[in-house]
Write a protein that holds these residues in place. Structure first.
Motif, PDB file in Angstrom:
ATOM      1  N   PRO A 112      64.156 -12.449 -11.904  1.00 55.64           N
ATOM      2  CA  PRO A 112      64.102 -13.344 -13.075  1.00 55.64           C
ATOM      3  C   PRO A 112      64.848 -12.728 -14.254  1.00 55.64           C
ATOM      4  CG  PRO A 112      61.916 -12.934 -12.150  1.00 55.64           C
ATOM      5  CD  PRO A 112      62.837 -11.929 -11.555  1.00 55.64           C
ATOM      6  N   LEU A 113      65.561 -13.561 -14.999  1.00 57.64           N
ATOM      7  CA  LEU A 113      66.299 -13.087 -16.159  1.00 57.64           C
ATOM      8  C   LEU A 113      65.467 -13.224 -17.421  1.00 57.64           C
ATOM      9  CD1 LEU A 113      68.773 -14.700 -14.259  1.00 57.64           C
ATOM     10  CD2 LEU A 113      70.018 -13.361 -15.932  1.00 57.64           C
ATOM     11  N   ILE A 114      65.756 -12.360 -18.406  1.00 57.10           N
ATOM     12  CA  ILE A 114      65.199 -12.540 -19.737  1.00 57.10           C
ATOM     13  C   ILE A 114      65.810 -13.814 -20.289  1.00 57.10           C
ATOM     14  CG2 ILE A 114      64.951 -11.553 -22.026  1.00 57.10           C
ATOM     15  CD1 ILE A 114      63.496 -10.003 -19.826  1.00 57.10           C
ATOM     16  N   THR A 115      64.982 -14.737 -20.746  1.00 56.47           N
ATOM     17  CA  THR A 115      65.452 -16.108 -20.978  1.00 56.47           C
ATOM     18  C   THR A 115      66.056 -16.370 -22.347  1.00 56.47           C
ATOM     19  OG1 THR A 115      63.190 -16.735 -21.593  1.00 56.47           O
ATOM     20  CG2 THR A 115      63.855 -17.087 -19.312  1.00 56.47           C
ATOM     21  N   THR A 116      65.998 -15.410 -23.279  1.00 60.84           N
ATOM     22  CA  THR A 116      66.661 -15.612 -24.562  1.00 60.84           C
ATOM     23  C   THR A 116      68.118 -15.220 -24.409  1.00 60.84           C
ATOM     24  OG1 THR A 116      64.625 -15.095 -25.730  1.00 60.84           O
ATOM     25  CG2 THR A 116      66.662 -15.037 -27.009  1.00 60.84           C
ATOM     26  N   PRO A 117      69.049 -16.147 -24.510  1.00 62.51           N
ATOM     27  CA  PRO A 117      70.445 -15.844 -24.168  1.00 62.51           C
ATOM     28  C   PRO A 117      71.023 -14.657 -24.918  1.00 62.51           C
ATOM     29  CG  PRO A 117      70.146 -18.204 -24.406  1.00 62.51           C
ATOM     30  CD  PRO A 117      68.866 -17.562 -24.850  1.00 62.51           C
ATOM     31  N   THR A 118      70.767 -14.551 -26.232  1.00 66.96           N
ATOM     32  CA  THR A 118      71.375 -13.467 -26.990  1.00 66.96           C
ATOM     33  C   THR A 118      70.735 -12.127 -26.668  1.00 66.96           C
ATOM     34  OG1 THR A 118      69.877 -13.938 -28.828  1.00 66.96           O
ATOM     35  CG2 THR A 118      72.056 -14.947 -28.902  1.00 66.96           C
ATOM     36  N   ALA A 119      69.567 -12.150 -26.010  1.00 64.72           N
ATOM     37  CA  ALA A 119      68.886 -10.893 -25.733  1.00 64.72           C
ATOM     38  C   ALA A 119      69.326 -10.290 -24.412  1.00 64.72           C
ATOM     39  CB  ALA A 119      67.371 -11.104 -25.719  1.00 64.72           C
ATOM     40  N   TYR A 120      69.783 -11.106 -23.456  1.00 66.49           N
ATOM     41  CA  TYR A 120      70.024 -10.530 -22.142  1.00 66.49           C
ATOM     42  C   TYR A 120      71.470 -10.561 -21.704  1.00 66.49           C
ATOM     43  CZ  TYR A 120      70.366 -15.059 -19.664  1.00 66.49           C
ATOM     44  OH  TYR A 120      70.747 -16.292 -19.192  1.00 66.49           O
ATOM     45  N   ARG A 121      72.356 -11.144 -22.493  1.00 66.62           N
ATOM     46  CA  ARG A 121      73.753 -11.183 -22.084  1.00 66.62           C
ATOM     47  C   ARG A 121      74.619 -10.430 -23.087  1.00 66.62           C
ATOM     48  NH1 ARG A 121      71.118 -15.465 -20.303  1.00 66.62           N
ATOM     49  NH2 ARG A 121      71.635 -16.470 -18.336  1.00 66.62           N
ATOM     50  N   TYR A 122      75.375  -9.501 -22.570  1.00 61.70           N
ATOM     51  CA  TYR A 122      76.253  -8.680 -23.385  1.00 61.70           C
ATOM     52  C   TYR A 122      77.617  -8.714 -22.700  1.00 61.70           C
ATOM     53  CZ  TYR A 122      77.581  -4.432 -26.081  1.00 61.70           C
ATOM     54  OH  TYR A 122      78.179  -3.524 -26.915  1.00 61.70           O
ATOM     55  N   GLY A 123      78.520  -9.518 -23.218  1.00 61.22           N
ATOM     56  CA  GLY A 123      79.832  -9.640 -22.611  1.00 61.22           C
ATOM     57  C   GLY A 123      80.256 -11.087 -22.501  1.00 61.22           C
ATOM     58  N   ASP A 124      81.272 -11.322 -21.711  1.00 61.87           N
ATOM     59  CA  ASP A 124      81.878 -12.648 -21.574  1.00 61.87           C
ATOM     60  C   ASP A 124      81.245 -13.389 -20.410  1.00 61.87           C
ATOM     61  OD1 ASP A 124      83.437 -14.885 -21.487  1.00 61.87           O
ATOM     62  OD2 ASP A 124      85.358 -13.823 -21.416  1.00 61.87           O
ATOM     63  N   ALA A 153      77.015 -15.633 -15.338  1.00 63.61           N
ATOM     64  CA  ALA A 153      75.696 -15.429 -15.948  1.00 63.61           C
ATOM     65  C   ALA A 153      75.516 -16.483 -17.033  1.00 63.61           C
ATOM     66  CB  ALA A 153      75.589 -14.028 -16.530  1.00 63.61           C
ATOM     67  N   ARG A 154      75.532 -17.720 -16.628  1.00 65.92           N
ATOM     68  CA  ARG A 154      75.509 -18.837 -17.578  1.00 65.92           C
ATOM     69  C   ARG A 154      74.175 -18.884 -18.327  1.00 65.92           C
ATOM     70  NH1 ARG A 154      74.791 -20.649 -12.391  1.00 65.92           N
ATOM     71  NH2 ARG A 154      73.022 -22.040 -12.027  1.00 65.92           N
ATOM     72  N   PRO A 155      74.175 -19.463 -19.526  1.00 68.74           N
ATOM     73  CA  PRO A 155      72.965 -19.446 -20.361  1.00 68.74           C
ATOM     74  C   PRO A 155      71.743 -20.118 -19.741  1.00 68.74           C
ATOM     75  CG  PRO A 155      74.885 -19.953 -21.683  1.00 68.74           C
ATOM     76  CD  PRO A 155      75.348 -19.960 -20.256  1.00 68.74           C
ATOM     77  N   ASN A 156      71.957 -21.115 -18.880  1.00 71.02           N
ATOM     78  CA  ASN A 156      70.802 -21.799 -18.309  1.00 71.02           C
ATOM     79  C   ASN A 156      70.325 -21.173 -17.004  1.00 71.02           C
ATOM     80  OD1 ASN A 156      73.003 -22.566 -16.812  1.00 71.02           O
ATOM     81  ND2 ASN A 156      72.477 -24.743 -16.717  1.00 71.02           N
ATOM     82  N   LEU A 157      70.874 -20.046 -16.629  1.00 71.44           N
ATOM     83  CA  LEU A 157      70.432 -19.354 -15.426  1.00 71.44           C
ATOM     84  C   LEU A 157      69.139 -18.603 -15.728  1.00 71.44           C
ATOM     85  CD1 LEU A 157      71.292 -18.632 -12.480  1.00 71.44           C
ATOM     86  CD2 LEU A 157      72.341 -16.561 -13.429  1.00 71.44           C
TER      87      LEU A 157
END
Length: 470
Positions: free
Chosen positions: A131-143, A194-198
């Motif tokens: 499971p991914l951390i669901t807050t987009p700005t918290a778990y994605r770093y990059g393009d 790693a799209r935001p709705n994943l």
């Protein structure tokens, strides 16, 4: 206003007296203030002087000092503990300032009960759910518009310690794993965005690995957690060798994060049976991060633990980054010169305003983190003092805020915190003047803030107000 090291002495500006009477007296005070400003090349307007100060009295002198030299530098503290953080970080991305950042994670799997499936059961498949951390700005770093190979799964060889912390630095924690064998089905990680709705990643693993796991259970070799740990000490999650898009943060604290083995009873083939080995139940996990600046990024950043690099060597900017252990040290070397105002000088307020360099913000980088301010010792370690308590924490959290720059009229993000008690304690000789360490409130998260200095375009400012009791 700013001042170089060649002007260590504070400049004192007499405020307008609220008790001044008559136009002539008021004019005299204003002229004195203007002359003081011109003499010290101060850019502060007359209307700013004395704001927030108590009324001047016959036995009280009130002053604004904003010419004290402030030195800033970047410090490396590579002992960042990521075990127990509840996160699994995986991926690779190229940060224009920090270089190519690579993250991999280690996790132990837990048993809710003995794994003793009937010898007649037939294997179907095996999958790893993350499971991914669901807050987009918290778990994605990059393009995240790029596709990437998420995630390669490997077999851990060395067990994760149950008693010692595990660190983000690959120098401090070293565990062997089978890096040549990829457990993903077909020997390759799936390619996707790693799209935001994943919300979760489901990885189908190699059937040989799954059949062997089921067979070990059927043979009675996996009845206890110790037996399971001996058979499979854990899993290692890495990016593919050519992956370069984003870092992705997974949760290790939910029951859905697990290895699932599916099988069936041949007498009832339509009924799906499964057993779960939870990362949460395993309760030992950590991740590691390293930055490679050989092909890009700011040169000159510290590489040795507790090393300090002055802002002048990094384009008049300093860095705070949690997982890589980058911190900023802020020093006021000539603070005790304020005693020229007199032994009874009392600081009524003192605030740092530290902007984040606007050009370093990007949609591909998480929002700058909240900051933790600690009192430092001479070798760049947090230390307990009379103003920071036993933990050394001076300010527990300083939020990143945006506002409109008074100089450019553009949105400017940054931080503001009080240093009044620190400054007063130094003047009173209660604590040594070793400066403050600025770090991320969440050191296990890979988010960064690039801070301006006194000599940068986005200027750091120290505004200090004091009174002198005669």
């Amino acid at each position: 206003m700013t001042s170089g090291s060649s002007h260590p002495m504070p400049t004192k500006s007499k405020p307008k007296s609220r008790r001044a009477s008559g136009g002539r007296a008021l004019l005299a005070v204003l002229l004195a203030a203007v002359l003081a400003l011109v003499a010290t090349a101060c850019t502060t307007s007359t209307s700013d002087i004395g704001v927030g100060l108590p009324s001047a009295q016959t036995n009280t002198g009130a002053y604004l000092v904003d010419t004290l030299t402030v030195r800033t530098s970047t410090v490396l503290r590579d002992s960042v503990v990521t075990s127990g953080s509840g996160y699994l970080l995986v991926g690779r991305t190229t940060d224009p300032l920090l270089g190519t950042i690579t993250a991999k994670s280690f996790c132990r799997l837990g048993m809710d009960a003995a794994f003793t499936p009937s010898g007649s059961f037939v294997y179907d498949s095996v999958s790893l759910v993350l499971p991914l951390i669901t807050t987009p700005t918290a778990y994605r770093y990059g393009d995240t518009t790029k596709t990437q190979a998420l995630v390669e799964v490997h077999r851990l060889i060395d067990p994760i310690s149950a008693t010692k912390p595990s660190f983000a630095s690959t120098k401090l924690t070293k565990l062997n794993y089978d890096s040549t064998t990829v457990l993903n089905q077909g020997g390759k990680a799936p390619v996707r965005r790693a799209r935001p709705n994943l919300t979760s990643l489901r990885l189908r693993l190699d059937d040989t690995f799954g059949r062997q796991l089921l067979a070990a259970g059927q043979a009675g070799r996996l009845t206890t957690q110790d037996e399971f740990d001996t058979y499979l000490p854990g899993l290692v999650l890495t990016p593919a060798a050519t992956d370069n898009a984003a870092l992705v943060l997974f949760s290790a604290t939910v029951t859905d994060a697990a290895l699932l083995v599916y099988y069936h009873d041949p007498t009832d083939a339509t009924t799906v049976l499964s057993s779960s080995f939870s990362i949460y139940t395993g309760n030992r996990n950590f991740y590691q991060v390293r930055a490679d600046r050989r092909t890009g990024g700011v040169m000159g950043l510290p590489t040795a633990s507790l090393q300090t690099v002055d802002a002048s060597r990094t384009a008049q900017q300093t860095f705070v980054e949690g997982a890589l252990g980058l911190q900023t040290k802020v020093e006021i070397p000539y603070l005790t010169n304020l005693l020229d105002f007199g032994a009874n000088a009392t600081i009524t307020s003192a605030d740092f305003t530290v902007p984040v360099t606007a050009s370093t913000l990007s949609p591909f980088v998480p929002t700058p983190p909240a900051l933790l301010i600690s009192t430092a010792n001479a070798v760049n370690q947090p230390v307990a003092t009379a103003v920071s308590g036993t933990t050394g924490t001076y300010v527990s959290s300083v939020s990143y805020l945006t506002s409109t720059s008074t100089l450019s009229g553009l949105d400017q993000g940054g931080y503001t915190w009080s240093v009044a008690s620190y400054c007063q304690a130094v003047l009173n000789h209660v604590i040594p003047n070793n400066g403050l360490l600025v770090s991320s409130v969440s050191p296990a998260l890979p988010s960064r803030a690039v801070l301006g200095s006194q000599r940068s375009t986005d200027k750091l400012q120290l505004r200090l107000y004091l009174i002198q009791v005669k």
